[in-house]
Design an enzyme around this catalytic site. Structure first.
Site, PDB file in Angstrom:
ATOM      1  N   ARG A  84       1.097  -4.089   3.928  1.00 22.71           N
ATOM      2  CA  ARG A  84       0.433  -3.569   2.716  1.00 22.71           C
ATOM      3  C   ARG A  84      -0.652  -4.565   2.314  1.00 22.71           C
ATOM      4  NH1 ARG A  84       4.714  -2.986  -1.768  1.00 22.71           N
ATOM      5  NH2 ARG A  84       5.277  -1.011  -0.828  1.00 22.71           N
ATOM      6  N   ARG A 154       2.323  -7.958  -8.125  1.00 21.89           N
ATOM      7  CA  ARG A 154       1.854  -7.095  -7.027  1.00 21.89           C
ATOM      8  C   ARG A 154       0.369  -6.746  -7.165  1.00 21.89           C
ATOM      9  NH1 ARG A 154       6.066  -4.395  -4.485  1.00 21.89           N
ATOM     10  NH2 ARG A 154       7.941  -5.666  -4.520  1.00 21.89           N
ATOM     11  N   LYS A 216      10.076  -8.118  -8.545  1.00 20.74           N
ATOM     12  CA  LYS A 216       8.676  -7.686  -8.493  1.00 20.74           C
ATOM     13  C   LYS A 216       8.100  -7.578  -9.903  1.00 20.74           C
ATOM     14  CE  LYS A 216       9.612  -3.731  -6.372  1.00 20.74           C
ATOM     15  NZ  LYS A 216       9.588  -2.349  -5.872  1.00 20.74           N
ATOM     16  N   LYS A 218       4.597  -5.895 -11.974  1.00 20.46           N
ATOM     17  CA  LYS A 218       3.437  -5.026 -11.748  1.00 20.46           C
ATOM     18  C   LYS A 218       2.470  -5.070 -12.922  1.00 20.46           C
ATOM     19  CE  LYS A 218       5.824  -2.025  -8.563  1.00 20.46           C
ATOM     20  NZ  LYS A 218       6.363  -0.696  -8.254  1.00 20.46           N
ATOM     21  N   CYS A 435       6.199  10.063  -2.554  1.00 18.14           N
ATOM     22  CA  CYS A 435       6.313   8.740  -1.929  1.00 18.14           C
ATOM     23  C   CYS A 435       6.405   8.930  -0.409  1.00 18.14           C
ATOM     24  CB  CYS A 435       7.546   8.021  -2.452  1.00 18.14           C
ATOM     25  SG  CYS A 435       9.072   8.736  -1.817  1.00 18.14           S
ATOM     26  N   CYS A 441      10.644   4.705   5.597  1.00 16.48           N
ATOM     27  CA  CYS A 441      11.272   3.984   4.491  1.00 16.48           C
ATOM     28  C   CYS A 441      12.776   3.843   4.717  1.00 16.48           C
ATOM     29  CB  CYS A 441      11.011   4.694   3.163  1.00 16.48           C
ATOM     30  SG  CYS A 441      11.809   3.792   1.818  1.00 16.48           S
ATOM     31  N   CYS A 480      14.122   8.733  -3.223  1.00 18.16           N
ATOM     32  CA  CYS A 480      15.329   8.061  -3.728  1.00 18.16           C
ATOM     33  C   CYS A 480      15.038   7.601  -5.151  1.00 18.16           C
ATOM     34  CB  CYS A 480      15.718   6.886  -2.808  1.00 18.16           C
ATOM     35  SG  CYS A 480      14.796   5.368  -3.119  1.00 18.16           S
ATOM     36  N   CYS A 484       9.385   5.677  -6.308  1.00 17.84           N
ATOM     37  CA  CYS A 484       8.026   5.242  -5.959  1.00 17.84           C
ATOM     38  C   CYS A 484       6.990   6.338  -6.216  1.00 17.84           C
ATOM     39  CB  CYS A 484       7.958   4.832  -4.492  1.00 17.84           C
ATOM     40  SG  CYS A 484       9.095   3.515  -4.069  1.00 17.84           S
TER      41      CYS A 484
HETATM   42 FE1  SRM Z   1       8.033   1.477  -3.938  1.00 14.76          FE
HETATM   43  C1  SRM Z   1      10.563  -0.139  -2.401  1.00 14.76           C
HETATM   44  C2  SRM Z   1       6.831   2.522  -0.989  1.00 14.76           C
HETATM   45  C3  SRM Z   1       5.146   2.341  -5.455  1.00 14.76           C
HETATM   46  C4  SRM Z   1       9.614   1.308  -6.960  1.00 14.76           C
HETATM   47  N1  SRM Z   1       8.599   1.194  -2.021  1.00 14.76           N
HETATM   48  C5  SRM Z   1       9.653   0.452  -1.595  1.00 14.76           C
HETATM   49  C6  SRM Z   1       9.631   0.318  -0.054  1.00 14.76           C
HETATM   50  C7  SRM Z   1       8.888  -0.932   0.282  1.00 14.76           C
HETATM   51  C8  SRM Z   1      11.009   0.365   0.620  1.00 14.76           C
HETATM   52  C9  SRM Z   1      11.690  -0.956   0.890  1.00 14.76           C
HETATM   53  O1  SRM Z   1      11.921  -1.753  -0.053  1.00 14.76           O
HETATM   54  O2  SRM Z   1      12.025  -1.193   2.041  1.00 14.76           O
HETATM   55  C10 SRM Z   1       8.825   1.596   0.309  1.00 14.76           C
HETATM   56  C11 SRM Z   1       8.081   1.555   1.622  1.00 14.76           C
HETATM   57  C12 SRM Z   1       8.051   2.920   2.246  1.00 14.76           C
HETATM   58  C13 SRM Z   1       7.158   3.010   3.416  1.00 14.76           C
HETATM   59  O3  SRM Z   1       7.659   3.274   4.533  1.00 14.76           O
HETATM   60  O4  SRM Z   1       5.953   2.840   3.279  1.00 14.76           O
HETATM   61  C14 SRM Z   1       8.010   1.788  -0.954  1.00 14.76           C
HETATM   62  N2  SRM Z   1       6.284   2.164  -3.316  1.00 14.76           N
HETATM   63  C15 SRM Z   1       6.007   2.629  -2.076  1.00 14.76           C
HETATM   64  C16 SRM Z   1       4.661   3.305  -2.036  1.00 14.76           C
HETATM   65  C17 SRM Z   1       3.943   3.181  -0.703  1.00 14.76           C
HETATM   66  C18 SRM Z   1       4.829   4.777  -2.445  1.00 14.76           C
HETATM   67  C19 SRM Z   1       3.639   5.651  -2.180  1.00 14.76           C
HETATM   68  O5  SRM Z   1       3.885   6.653  -1.517  1.00 14.76           O
HETATM   69  O6  SRM Z   1       2.531   5.381  -2.616  1.00 14.76           O
HETATM   70  C20 SRM Z   1       3.985   2.586  -3.213  1.00 14.76           C
HETATM   71  C21 SRM Z   1       3.355   1.288  -2.800  1.00 14.76           C
HETATM   72  C22 SRM Z   1       2.690   0.638  -3.935  1.00 14.76           C
HETATM   73  C23 SRM Z   1       1.877  -0.568  -3.564  1.00 14.76           C
HETATM   74  O7  SRM Z   1       0.820  -0.387  -2.940  1.00 14.76           O
HETATM   75  O8  SRM Z   1       2.259  -1.681  -3.937  1.00 14.76           O
HETATM   76  C24 SRM Z   1       5.202   2.310  -4.090  1.00 14.76           C
HETATM   77  N3  SRM Z   1       7.453   1.712  -5.884  1.00 14.76           N
HETATM   78  C25 SRM Z   1       6.251   2.220  -6.281  1.00 14.76           C
HETATM   79  C26 SRM Z   1       6.326   2.615  -7.651  1.00 14.76           C
HETATM   80  C27 SRM Z   1       5.200   3.286  -8.440  1.00 14.76           C
HETATM   81  C28 SRM Z   1       4.242   2.307  -9.042  1.00 14.76           C
HETATM   82  O9  SRM Z   1       4.373   1.078  -8.869  1.00 14.76           O
HETATM   83  O10 SRM Z   1       3.332   2.763  -9.709  1.00 14.76           O
HETATM   84  C29 SRM Z   1       7.627   2.342  -8.081  1.00 14.76           C
HETATM   85  C30 SRM Z   1       8.224   2.696  -9.473  1.00 14.76           C
HETATM   86  C31 SRM Z   1       7.687   1.876 -10.577  1.00 14.76           C
HETATM   87  C32 SRM Z   1       8.561   0.681 -10.817  1.00 14.76           C
HETATM   88  O11 SRM Z   1       8.394  -0.305 -10.117  1.00 14.76           O
HETATM   89  O12 SRM Z   1       9.430   0.775 -11.685  1.00 14.76           O
HETATM   90  C33 SRM Z   1       8.308   1.744  -6.960  1.00 14.76           C
HETATM   91  N4  SRM Z   1       9.764   0.673  -4.573  1.00 14.76           N
HETATM   92  C34 SRM Z   1      10.254   0.747  -5.848  1.00 14.76           C
HETATM   93  C35 SRM Z   1      11.559   0.132  -5.881  1.00 14.76           C
HETATM   94  C36 SRM Z   1      12.467  -0.041  -7.125  1.00 14.76           C
HETATM   95  C37 SRM Z   1      12.183  -1.322  -7.810  1.00 14.76           C
HETATM   96  C38 SRM Z   1      13.085  -1.579  -8.987  1.00 14.76           C
HETATM   97  O13 SRM Z   1      12.545  -1.875 -10.049  1.00 14.76           O
HETATM   98  O14 SRM Z   1      14.305  -1.469  -8.841  1.00 14.76           O
HETATM   99  C39 SRM Z   1      11.832  -0.278  -4.561  1.00 14.76           C
HETATM  100  C40 SRM Z   1      13.113  -0.970  -4.051  1.00 14.76           C
HETATM  101  C41 SRM Z   1      13.149  -2.423  -4.375  1.00 14.76           C
HETATM  102  O15 SRM Z   1      12.154  -3.042  -4.731  1.00 14.76           O
HETATM  103  O16 SRM Z   1      14.239  -2.980  -4.236  1.00 14.76           O
HETATM  104  C42 SRM Z   1      10.699   0.094  -3.773  1.00 14.76           C
HETATM  105 FE1  SF4 Z   2      11.324   4.868  -0.108  1.00 18.07          FE
HETATM  106 FE2  SF4 Z   2      12.701   5.586  -2.220  1.00 18.07          FE
HETATM  107 FE3  SF4 Z   2      10.331   4.486  -2.516  1.00 18.07          FE
HETATM  108 FE4  SF4 Z   2      10.473   6.915  -1.586  1.00 18.07          FE
HETATM  109  S1  SF4 Z   2      11.175   6.285  -3.600  1.00 18.07           S
HETATM  110  S2  SF4 Z   2       9.236   5.254  -0.694  1.00 18.07           S
HETATM  111  S3  SF4 Z   2      12.324   6.861  -0.420  1.00 18.07           S
HETATM  112  S4  SF4 Z   2      12.090   3.483  -1.685  1.00 18.07           S
END
Ligand code: SRM
Ligand code: SF4
Length: 571
Positions: A84, A154, A216, A218, A435, A441, A480, A484
């Protein structure tokens, strides 16, 4: 350090999370990543390095579509990395784009560029042996992937609306400044990925500390009336305040976040809370003090409760704010007036106030890849070859061809049309998001990106049937409860439970300032569309003129209005 050491900040007897040991013992994020890079026996990283590479912007993944088959064949999972990029405010030049495009074609398993909803791109499926190559390419073109994952600040978001071009430039510079200010200062990235020889001076992390952040963090910057970055997903938000045509400072909001755990009532989503207004000259120290307060007060034992919203809940908003004022020596002024009117991107051609043109393109699921219907990736390549402005990645996974001269407009439009980058897009499509989920993922419980267009078509069929087909509904899917896809800020939000089954959330609003509530749990596809059929029919019959679906759901008591998310969300 032993993981049995008490969390001193909390003065409790919980054990520190093992991630805390990993960070402290990592020698400023080095671990033994270099050794793993020399090991050709496996495509993966071992032990702590599996986590540490995330600080450098990479995740180890495997193709889940073939995981079972490989286990049966007694083969290692097909490990490959997702990278990323760090791209504060989402701006990338055509030259940079062409280099990324070339690498993705030649050296990744999937061959795609995936735009994320945090204004950057991900490359999926890079074998370990190619990692140094991509880091060197990024470095040559002035990019990096440092700090795009794990327990740091981030990628910093910034409103991408192209219309207010002059103000955008100024605010975008703040996004970069804040990103750089909060970036890890360790030299580990340079040493490991760019083969820079070890720097003699000792490493020091003045802001993040040797322990880095508890979780993390943001940050987003907004230019009202656009909430295109979805501020309530961020720990820290800066809302630009313009007076007499001048940017004078920012309103600061803290503690947004959307992820939950199914059934775990100790997790909840939260809107970001207004702290106050800060003048431009004091912004960096206030931002830094918010981060260091979260660094020192955040929960380092339970990662499920480690984000800023839980720290605010534990210590109290007032105490947190006082601490920030104490550390920065700056008092928050009263919030200055601001209003949000929109959230989505402004599609099509728009003229900026600097007489440049901007073309916003809809990219389904943010995935740039050629298929039999659209040559999206080749189209972007062709545009990048002639474009003299830049590209802006939006926080809705779309793309803006920005700063186009009047003379170049027709050529760019012709290419976009020829390659299928301009197509007629419905209002539902424009306000939808998914997402990534399967196949890459590791946390996905259900499909998301791969079913987005199928689900949209089904909802559109229902909307057309009841005569509301031209209306827009914010529809989002996440595979999930990490959420995201920001489903909890949607009018219709789905969150994956297991393969083919979802929880259905309703009642978000069009500008992203209301959290949706659970309507139905663990339902399959046909149950989802039966429910939506009934509700959309009701909406079409009973709605006030111009009443949005989400607002109707609240007025009709179909979904609950969440005021205090900690108390209301699970009740
Ligand atoms: Fe996310 C984890 C993809 C935005 C909350 N997210 C992941 C991971 C890295 C899975 C992992 O930990 O192994 C996913 C990778 C999937 C893949 O194969 O690419 C993933 N998140 C994404 C993306 C690519 C979704 C998308 O389709 O655009 C976004 C990448 C953003 C970036 O460029 O940095 C993405 N993730 C978000 C958002 C939305 C936002 O930030 O606006 C959220 C919810 C907002 C928040 O943070 O509350 C989000 N992602 C999570 C979480 C839960 C974090 C938590 O607070 O518990 C995880 C899991 C973790 O971190 O343990 C996670
Ligand atoms: Fe993966 Fe869950 Fe984030 Fe979708 S919402 S990209 S399934 S960690």
């Amino acid at each position: 350090m032993s993981k049995n050491i008490k969390n001193k900040q909390d003065n409790n007897i919980e054990q520190l999370s093992d991630f805390e040991r990993i960070k402290v013992e990592s020698n400023y994020l080095r671990g033994s990543i270099t050794d793993d890079l020399k090991d050709n026996l496996t495509n993966g990283f071992t032990g702590d390095n599996y986590s540490l590479i995330r600080f450098h912007g990479m995740y180890q993944q495997d193709d889940r579509d073939i995981r079972a088959e490989r286990i049966q064949q007694k083969l290692e999972p097909k490990h490959a990395m997702m990278l990323r990029c760090r791209l504060p405010g989402g701006i990338i030049t055509p030259l940079q784009w062409l280099k990324i495009d070339e690498f993705s074609n030649l050296h990744t398993i999937y061959g795609s560029i995936r735009l994320t909803n945090r204004q950057t791109f991900q490359l999926h499926g890079i074998f370990k042996s190619k990692l140094k190559m991509i880091h060197k390419i990024l470095h040559e073109i002035g990019l990096d992937s440092l700090g795009t994952a794990h327990d740091v600040n981030r990628n910093v978001l910034c409103t991408s609306n192209p219309i207010e071009s002059t103000l955008h430039d100024e605010v975008y510079r703040w996004a970069k400044k804040i990103s750089n200010h909060l970036l890890p200062k360790t030299k580990a990235y340079l040493e490991i990925w760019l083969d820079k020889s070890k720097v003699i001076t000792t490493d020091h992390e003045p802001i993040l500390s040797k322990r880095y952040l508890p979780r993390k963090f943001k940050t987003g910057i907004l230019i009202p009336p656009d909430n295109d970055i979805d501020l309530h997903a961020n720990d820290m938000n800066l809302i630009a305040i313009v007076e007499d045509n001048q940017l004078v400072g920012f309103n600061i909001l803290v503690g947004g976040g959307l992820s939950i755990e199914h059934g775990n009532k100790n997790t909840w989503p939260s809107l970001s809370i207004e702290f106050g207004f800060v003048l431009l000259r004091n912004i960096l120290i206030v931002v830094e003090s918010i981060v260091t307060t979260q660094r020192d007060w955040g929960n380092r034992c339970n990662r499920k409760n480690a984000k800023t919203r839980y720290t605010l809940q534990k210590y109290g908003i007032k105490n947190f704010k006082n601490e920030v004022e104490k550390r920065s020596n700056i008092k928050f002024e009263s919030i200055r007036p601001y209003k949000f009117l929109t959230r989505g991107d402004h599609f099509g051609w728009k003229k900026g106030i600097d007489n440049k043109w901007h073309l916003t393109l809809f990219i389904p699921g943010g995935r740039l890849l050629d298929d039999k219907n659209q040559l999206l990736k080749s189209g972007m390549n062709a545009i990048a070859k002639i474009h003299r402005g830049d590209f802006r990645l939006t926080a809705n996974q779309n793309l803006i061809i920005a700063r186009v001269d009047e003379n170049d407009k027709k050529d760019i439009e012709d290419i976009a049309l020829n390659y299928g980058l301009i197509k007629s897009v419905t209002n539902l499509q424009k306000s939808s998001m998914a997402c990534v989920a399967f196949p890459t993922c590791p946390l996905a419980m259900s499909e998301s990106e791969r079913v987005l267009l199928i689900f949209i078509k089904k909802i559109e069929r229902i909307m057309n049937q009841y005569g509301v087909g031209a209306k827009s509904i914010v529809f989002r899917i996440s595979g999930c409860p990490n959420g995201c896809g920001r489903s909890l800020l949607a009018e219709i939000g789905l969150i994956g439970k297991s393969l083919g089954r979802y929880n259905l959330y309703l009642g978000g609003n069009s500008i992203g300032t209301r959290i949706a509530s659970l309507y139905s749990e663990n339902i399959n596809e046909s149950e989802i569309f039966n429910i939506l059929d009934k509700l959309i029919k009701l909406w079409s019959e009973k709605r006030y003129p111009k009443e949005r679906f989400g607002d109707f759901c609240i007025r009709y008591n179909i979904s609950k209005k969440i005021i205090n998310s900690m108390l209301d969300f699970w009740s």
